[in-house]
Write a protein that holds these residues in place. Structure first.
Motif, PDB file in Angstrom:
ATOM      1  N   ILE A  32       0.838  -1.192   0.000  1.00  0.00           N
ATOM      2  CA  ILE A  32       0.000   0.000   0.000  1.00  0.00           C
ATOM      3  C   ILE A  32       0.876   1.248   0.000  1.00  0.00           C
ATOM      4  N   ASN A  33       0.484   2.242  -0.765  1.00  0.00           N
ATOM      5  CA  ASN A  33       1.199   3.511  -0.843  1.00  0.00           C
ATOM      6  C   ASN A  33       1.324   4.128   0.560  1.00  0.00           C
ATOM      7  N   PRO A  34       2.544   4.362   1.068  1.00  0.00           N
ATOM      8  CA  PRO A  34       2.690   4.900   2.429  1.00  0.00           C
ATOM      9  C   PRO A  34       2.316   6.362   2.555  1.00  0.00           C
ATOM     10  N   LEU A  35       2.050   7.047   1.443  1.00  0.00           N
ATOM     11  CA  LEU A  35       1.616   8.433   1.534  1.00  0.00           C
ATOM     12  C   LEU A  35       0.207   8.554   2.114  1.00  0.00           C
ATOM     13  N   GLY A  36      -0.501   7.433   2.206  1.00  0.00           N
ATOM     14  CA  GLY A  36      -1.871   7.484   2.705  1.00  0.00           C
ATOM     15  C   GLY A  36      -2.822   7.975   1.626  1.00  0.00           C
ATOM     16  N   MET A  37      -4.105   7.974   1.934  1.00  0.00           N
ATOM     17  CA  MET A  37      -5.076   8.367   0.919  1.00  0.00           C
ATOM     18  C   MET A  37      -4.849   9.811   0.484  1.00  0.00           C
ATOM     19  N   PRO A  38      -5.204  10.161  -0.737  1.00  0.00           N
ATOM     20  CA  PRO A  38      -4.992  11.520  -1.240  1.00  0.00           C
ATOM     21  C   PRO A  38      -5.730  12.556  -0.391  1.00  0.00           C
ATOM     22  N   PRO A  39      -5.112  13.717  -0.159  1.00  0.00           N
ATOM     23  CA  PRO A  39      -5.796  14.790   0.581  1.00  0.00           C
ATOM     24  C   PRO A  39      -7.137  15.175  -0.042  1.00  0.00           C
ATOM     25  N   SER A  40      -7.216  15.107  -1.357  1.00  0.00           N
ATOM     26  CA  SER A  40      -8.480  15.443  -2.017  1.00  0.00           C
ATOM     27  C   SER A  40      -9.592  14.493  -1.597  1.00  0.00           C
ATOM     28  N   LEU A  41      -9.261  13.238  -1.382  1.00  0.00           N
ATOM     29  CA  LEU A  41     -10.266  12.271  -0.953  1.00  0.00           C
ATOM     30  C   LEU A  41     -10.612  12.478   0.522  1.00  0.00           C
ATOM     31  N   ARG A  42      -9.624  12.787   1.346  1.00  0.00           N
ATOM     32  CA  ARG A  42      -9.914  13.074   2.749  1.00  0.00           C
ATOM     33  C   ARG A  42     -10.924  14.216   2.866  1.00  0.00           C
ATOM     34  N   ARG A  43     -10.708  15.264   2.075  1.00  0.00           N
ATOM     35  CA  ARG A  43     -11.632  16.403   2.125  1.00  0.00           C
ATOM     36  C   ARG A  43     -13.016  15.985   1.641  1.00  0.00           C
ATOM     37  N   ALA A  44     -13.056  15.216   0.546  1.00  0.00           N
ATOM     38  CA  ALA A  44     -14.346  14.799  -0.008  1.00  0.00           C
ATOM     39  C   ALA A  44     -15.118  13.933   0.982  1.00  0.00           C
ATOM     40  N   LEU A  45     -14.420  13.022   1.655  1.00  0.00           N
ATOM     41  CA  LEU A  45     -15.083  12.165   2.625  1.00  0.00           C
ATOM     42  C   LEU A  45     -15.608  12.980   3.814  1.00  0.00           C
ATOM     43  N   ALA A  46     -14.810  13.936   4.267  1.00  0.00           N
ATOM     44  CA  ALA A  46     -15.222  14.749   5.406  1.00  0.00           C
ATOM     45  C   ALA A  46     -16.459  15.581   5.103  1.00  0.00           C
ATOM     46  N   GLU A  47     -16.636  15.903   3.817  1.00  0.00           N
ATOM     47  CA  GLU A  47     -17.751  16.766   3.425  1.00  0.00           C
ATOM     48  C   GLU A  47     -18.992  15.993   3.000  1.00  0.00           C
ATOM     49  N   THR A  48     -18.902  14.659   2.965  1.00  0.00           N
ATOM     50  CA  THR A  48     -20.017  13.884   2.389  1.00  0.00           C
ATOM     51  C   THR A  48     -20.443  12.729   3.287  1.00  0.00           C
ATOM     52  N   TRP A  49     -20.365  12.914   4.606  1.00  0.00           N
ATOM     53  CA  TRP A  49     -20.802  11.845   5.496  1.00  0.00           C
ATOM     54  C   TRP A  49     -22.268  11.488   5.273  1.00  0.00           C
ATOM     55  N   ALA A  50     -23.039  12.413   4.739  1.00  0.00           N
ATOM     56  CA  ALA A  50     -24.461  12.136   4.509  1.00  0.00           C
ATOM     57  C   ALA A  50     -24.678  11.014   3.492  1.00  0.00           C
ATOM     58  N   LEU A  51     -23.629  10.662   2.729  1.00  0.00           N
ATOM     59  CA  LEU A  51     -23.764   9.535   1.792  1.00  0.00           C
ATOM     60  C   LEU A  51     -24.135   8.249   2.516  1.00  0.00           C
ATOM     61  N   ALA A  52     -23.743   8.137   3.773  1.00  0.00           N
ATOM     62  CA  ALA A  52     -24.045   6.925   4.535  1.00  0.00           C
ATOM     63  C   ALA A  52     -25.531   6.794   4.849  1.00  0.00           C
ATOM     64  N   GLU A  53     -26.277   7.860   4.647  1.00  0.00           N
ATOM     65  CA  GLU A  53     -27.689   7.877   5.016  1.00  0.00           C
ATOM     66  C   GLU A  53     -28.618   7.490   3.864  1.00  0.00           C
ATOM     67  N   ARG A  54     -28.042   7.185   2.717  1.00  0.00           N
ATOM     68  CA  ARG A  54     -28.881   6.757   1.590  1.00  0.00           C
ATOM     69  C   ARG A  54     -28.139   5.686   0.787  1.00  0.00           C
ATOM     70  N   TYR A  55     -28.927   4.917   0.038  1.00  0.00           N
ATOM     71  CA  TYR A  55     -28.346   3.848  -0.773  1.00  0.00           C
ATOM     72  C   TYR A  55     -27.543   4.428  -1.934  1.00  0.00           C
ATOM     73  N   PRO A  56     -26.435   3.785  -2.277  1.00  0.00           N
ATOM     74  CA  PRO A  56     -25.729   4.197  -3.499  1.00  0.00           C
ATOM     75  C   PRO A  56     -26.558   3.841  -4.737  1.00  0.00           C
ATOM     76  N   ASP A  57     -26.251   4.470  -5.847  1.00  0.00           N
ATOM     77  CA  ASP A  57     -26.815   4.074  -7.132  1.00  0.00           C
ATOM     78  C   ASP A  57     -26.363   2.643  -7.411  1.00  0.00           C
ATOM     79  N   PRO A  58     -27.286   1.677  -7.551  1.00  0.00           N
ATOM     80  CA  PRO A  58     -26.857   0.283  -7.743  1.00  0.00           C
ATOM     81  C   PRO A  58     -26.078   0.058  -9.032  1.00  0.00           C
ATOM     82  N   LEU A  59     -26.190   0.979  -9.987  1.00  0.00           N
ATOM     83  CA  LEU A  59     -25.437   0.859 -11.243  1.00  0.00           C
ATOM     84  C   LEU A  59     -24.135   1.663 -11.215  1.00  0.00           C
ATOM     85  N   TYR A  60     -23.947   2.483 -10.201  1.00  0.00           N
ATOM     86  CA  TYR A  60     -22.725   3.278 -10.051  1.00  0.00           C
ATOM     87  C   TYR A  60     -22.387   4.021 -11.342  1.00  0.00           C
TER      88      TYR A  60
END
Length: 359
Positions: A32-60
């Protein structure tokens, strides 16, 4: 100390088996890349916790559209999955009862998935005197009676790339004999300018390419991989049989975000260029090891001290390396280590020197 069917990253299992505190272990067993997840993804995850409250699009659909744009191909060619391993099992479904040629040593999940679908396995042994590289003799093994060939480039665990000319010859041979070709490129993102089979898929409907976002973008806990094939009917068939929501919403978001993070990609390749050379040079300088030059973010080597449990001895120093004893064609003398940051790489080299100095 190696366990059957063990993968890298089983830190808890190894800690429990050896009585070592899990939190104290530096994990060299998972690539695994030791740099850790990209900062852009950390920010996106922190801003979108509400995604856990609904089902994903089953077709993505957004995820598949982003992957298609990245590779310049139709979205109908792509199927994302809960890591590339899920897609290996999907492909095994298409190959039920077929005869499949596997290169040994190679990733163990190919065999497990295929045997679960009653496939007949034939082995092509890679030789140490050839540095475990496939060569043109592989073409002769692709004869009548072979329905499918699995390749991994760079190969896991040996780290060897298949040369582009040989890959082209293999592809032509498979097309001539109507042999399905599966190419696992899970580590290709680590190789600047790496030649991907995805660029050659047009007109090759019996070729399936596997990619992983888990390793390069350091998201093993999210799990995300994808498959690309110009056989839209086969991809659609797998999509239709897939249970709904096998990819969680945050993993799907990761696939939409990380491919645009050019800074992270640049920094990762700069780290690897420096630390790959540093760790390889340090390992190669140890007379007790035979080391193979790496192509990606891990290094494969053989311990020349008979009977030495290198994994167990290093674990006592808080370092977990990957024993390759459970790979077909290998024994307990062979190991694989991830390339980490300089401090951890130096610690590994110091620990190895200590082990060999004390016999």
């Amino acid at each position: 100390m190696a366990q059957a069917n063990q993968h890298g990253g089983n830190v808890l299992d190894m800690a429990l088996a050896s009585g070592v505190d899990e939190a104290s272990i530096v994990d060299f067993s998972a690539n695994i890349n030791p740099l850790g997840m990209p900062p852009s993804l950390r920010r996106a995850l922190a801003e979108t916790w509400a995604l856990a409250e609904r089902y994903p699009d089953p077709l993505y659909r957004r995820l598949h559209a982003r992957l298609a744009a990245h590779h310049g191909c139709p979205a109908s060619w792509i199927l994302a999955g809960n890591g590339a391993t899920e897609l290996i099992y999907d492909l095994a479904f298409l190959l039920r009862g077929k005869t499949v040629l596997l290169l040994s040593p190679g990733f163990a999940e190919y065999r497990l998935a295929l045997e679960g679908m009653d496939c007949r396995i034939r082995e092509y042994r890679l030789a140490e005197h050839d540095d475990f590289r496939p060569d043109p003799r592989l073409l002769a093994a692709l004869g009548p009676g072979i329905d499918c060939l699995f390749l991994c480039t760079p190969n896991n665990p040996t780290g060897q790339l298949i040369e582009p000319d040989l890959m082209q010859a293999i592809t032509l041979r498979c097309r001539e004999l109507a042999i399905t070709l599966v190419v696992d490129e899970a580590f290709m993102d680590f190789i600047p300018g790496g030649v991907s089979m995805i660029d050659s898929l047009s007109g090759l409907p019996a070729v399936f390419v596997l990619r992983s976002l888990t390793k390069f973008y350091a998201i093993p806990g999210l799990r995300l991989g994808y498959m690309v094939s110009s056989d839209g009917q086969a991809v659609a068939r797998l999509r239709e049989r897939r249970p709904p929501w096998t990819i969680n919403a945050f993993a799907a978001l990761a696939g939409e975000v990380v491919l645009d993070d050019a800074d992270y990609q640049r920094d990762s390749r700069q780290w690897l260029q420096e630390q790959q050379a540093y760790l390889f040079t340090g390992l190669h300088a140890l007379p007790a090891l035979k080391v193979w030059r790496p192509a990606a973010n891990f290094i494969f080597f053989r311990c020349l001290r008979p009977g030495l449990d290198l994994q167990g001895l290093l674990l006592r120093q808080g370092l977990l390396i990957r024993s390759c004893a459970n790979y077909a064609g290998l024994s307990g003398e062979y190991y694989r280590v991830a390339i980490k940051d300089k401090a951890d790489n130096r610690r590994l080299l110091d620990a190895l020197r200590k082990v060999f100095a004390h016999g």
